[in-house]
Write an enzyme that holds these catalytic residues in place. Structure first.
Site, PDB file in Angstrom:
ATOM      1  N   PRO A 122       5.808   8.734  21.948  1.00  0.00           N
ATOM      2  CA  PRO A 122       7.115   8.108  22.224  1.00  0.00           C
ATOM      3  C   PRO A 122       8.243   9.107  21.982  1.00  0.00           C
ATOM      4  CG  PRO A 122       5.899   6.923  20.502  1.00  0.00           C
ATOM      5  CD  PRO A 122       5.147   8.176  20.785  1.00  0.00           C
ATOM      6  N   GLU A 123       9.172   9.155  22.903  1.00  0.00           N
ATOM      7  CA  GLU A 123      10.348  10.000  22.726  1.00  0.00           C
ATOM      8  C   GLU A 123      11.548   9.132  22.374  1.00  0.00           C
ATOM      9  OE1 GLU A 123      11.079  13.073  25.529  1.00  0.00           O
ATOM     10  OE2 GLU A 123       8.966  13.407  25.950  1.00  0.00           O
ATOM     11  N   HIS A 128      -6.821  -1.389  14.613  1.00  0.00           N
ATOM     12  CA  HIS A 128      -5.940  -0.361  14.051  1.00  0.00           C
ATOM     13  C   HIS A 128      -4.578  -0.923  13.626  1.00  0.00           C
ATOM     14  CE1 HIS A 128      -8.976   2.349  15.579  1.00  0.00           C
ATOM     15  NE2 HIS A 128      -8.789   1.853  16.779  1.00  0.00           N
ATOM     16  N   ARG A 162      -4.363   6.268  16.624  1.00  0.00           N
ATOM     17  CA  ARG A 162      -4.650   7.668  16.282  1.00  0.00           C
ATOM     18  C   ARG A 162      -4.120   8.057  14.911  1.00  0.00           C
ATOM     19  NH1 ARG A 162      -4.141  11.793  21.049  1.00  0.00           N
ATOM     20  NH2 ARG A 162      -5.107  13.038  19.438  1.00  0.00           N
ATOM     21  N   ARG A 184      20.499  32.078  21.066  1.00  0.00           N
ATOM     22  CA  ARG A 184      19.087  32.039  20.651  1.00  0.00           C
ATOM     23  C   ARG A 184      18.231  32.799  21.655  1.00  0.00           C
ATOM     24  NH1 ARG A 184      18.792  28.280  16.535  1.00  0.00           N
ATOM     25  NH2 ARG A 184      16.563  28.645  16.364  1.00  0.00           N
TER      26      ARG A 184
END
Ligand SMILES: [Zn+2]
Length: 302
Positions: free
Chosen positions: A2-3, A126, A145, A183
């Site tokens: 998920p973002e 889970h 997971r 950078r």
């Protein structure tokens, strides 16, 4: 994984269901790695507190909680479960304006989900956490997971949660330029660096670079101020669009109600390798940058 938009969508969904409710009882599974602070301490800390608000900070979901302790939550035991379930969320409305005194912080990891259900809803495999609420609903954390993390913070003993990087939806133009300017890494790698911006992952990095017309391989040091500002605006737009549509559903992500997000319909480059660019018909190219599959249009992005 998920973002930011998915986490924002889940946080909003959970907030709309549990704000003002009270944690009557807590059950945790025994998989220790999920618990940043010991499970027993978290369970003790959470029980009896009202949920003042649920929001996103970076890629974390933060539940702001009222003061615990005292007689107001003496119903928080299994014996009195019936008494607890008739309690109405409005019974703690007076606390809602108050300052949070604790936080429960949920990181979804790769496959974590935070669900609001009825207690009768079948327990998903889970399931690692079940928070019974005074309203009779249940807040569940499911994570096949097990890369997710749960943390409890007592704000009378330490600081609240804060993310390492800047918040992409509210970072100022000047701050954004300062973060990336000079950078030596590629702009794609820098966008993924959570110490610079928090919550931007592979999908939204690729999509925002497309909308800004910038090739992912370009060095940050060689981007002009105007290009960086274009990128910031594109990123905000892409993230807001995704939040509006309920996040992407390419991974295992499901929002708080179990509905799938729709943002995948809108992708311009992400996972569109070889397909015609939506702007110029040039086939979308895929390279690997910073260890991640990276998608761009060789014509639109320079
Ligand atoms: Zn193109």
């Amino acid at each position: 994984m998920p973002e930011l938009p998915e986490v924002e969508t889940i946080a909003r969904g959970v907030d709309s269901h549990v704000r003002g409710d009270r944690i009557a009882e807590v059950w945790f599974a025994s998989y220790r790695k999920l618990f940043k602070s010991p499970a027993a301490r978290q369970a003790r800390g959470l029980t009896g507190r009202a949920i003042l608000a649920v929001h996103r900070t970076g890629k974390h979901i933060v539940c702001e909680l009222s003061a615990g302790g005292g007689s107001m939550h003496s119903h928080a035991s299994r014996k009195d479960k019936n008494a607890a379930s008739v309690g109405h969320p409005s019974s703690c409305m007076e606390e809602l304006g108050g300052k949070p005194e604790a936080q429960w912080i949920v990181h979804l990891g790769m496959t974590g989900r935070l669900l609001v259900t009825t207690p009768e809803a079948p327990l998903a495999p889970h399931t690692h956490a079940r928070l019974s609420l005074s309203s009779g609903m249940e807040l569940r954390f499911v994570d096949p997971r097990r890369f997710g993390r749960l943390e409890f913070r007592d704000l009378s003993r330490g600081p609240g949660f804060s993310a390492a990087g800047a918040e992409p939806l509210t970072v100022t133009a000047a701050e954004f330029a300062r973060l990336f300017h000079g950078r030596q890494t590629s702009i794609k790698a820098a966008l993924l660096n959570q110490k610079l911006l928090t919550g931007v992952g592979n999908i939204y990095a690729d999509e925002s670079l497309f909308h800004a017309g910038i090739r992912p391989r370009r060095s940050c040091a060689r981007l002009s101020g105007a290009e960086l500002e274009r990128l910031r605006l594109a990123l905000v737009e892409v993230l807001k669009d995704a939040i509006r549509l309920g996040g992407s559903s390419v991974s295992d992500y499901v929002d708080a109600d179990g509905a799938r997000g729709l943002f995948q319909m809108e992708h311009c480059v992400y996972r569109r390798t070889g397909l015609p660019c939506r702007c110029c018909q040039t086939p979308i190219r895929r390279i690997v940058l910073a260890g991640r599959g990276t998608h761009y249009c060789p014509q639109c992005q320079r």
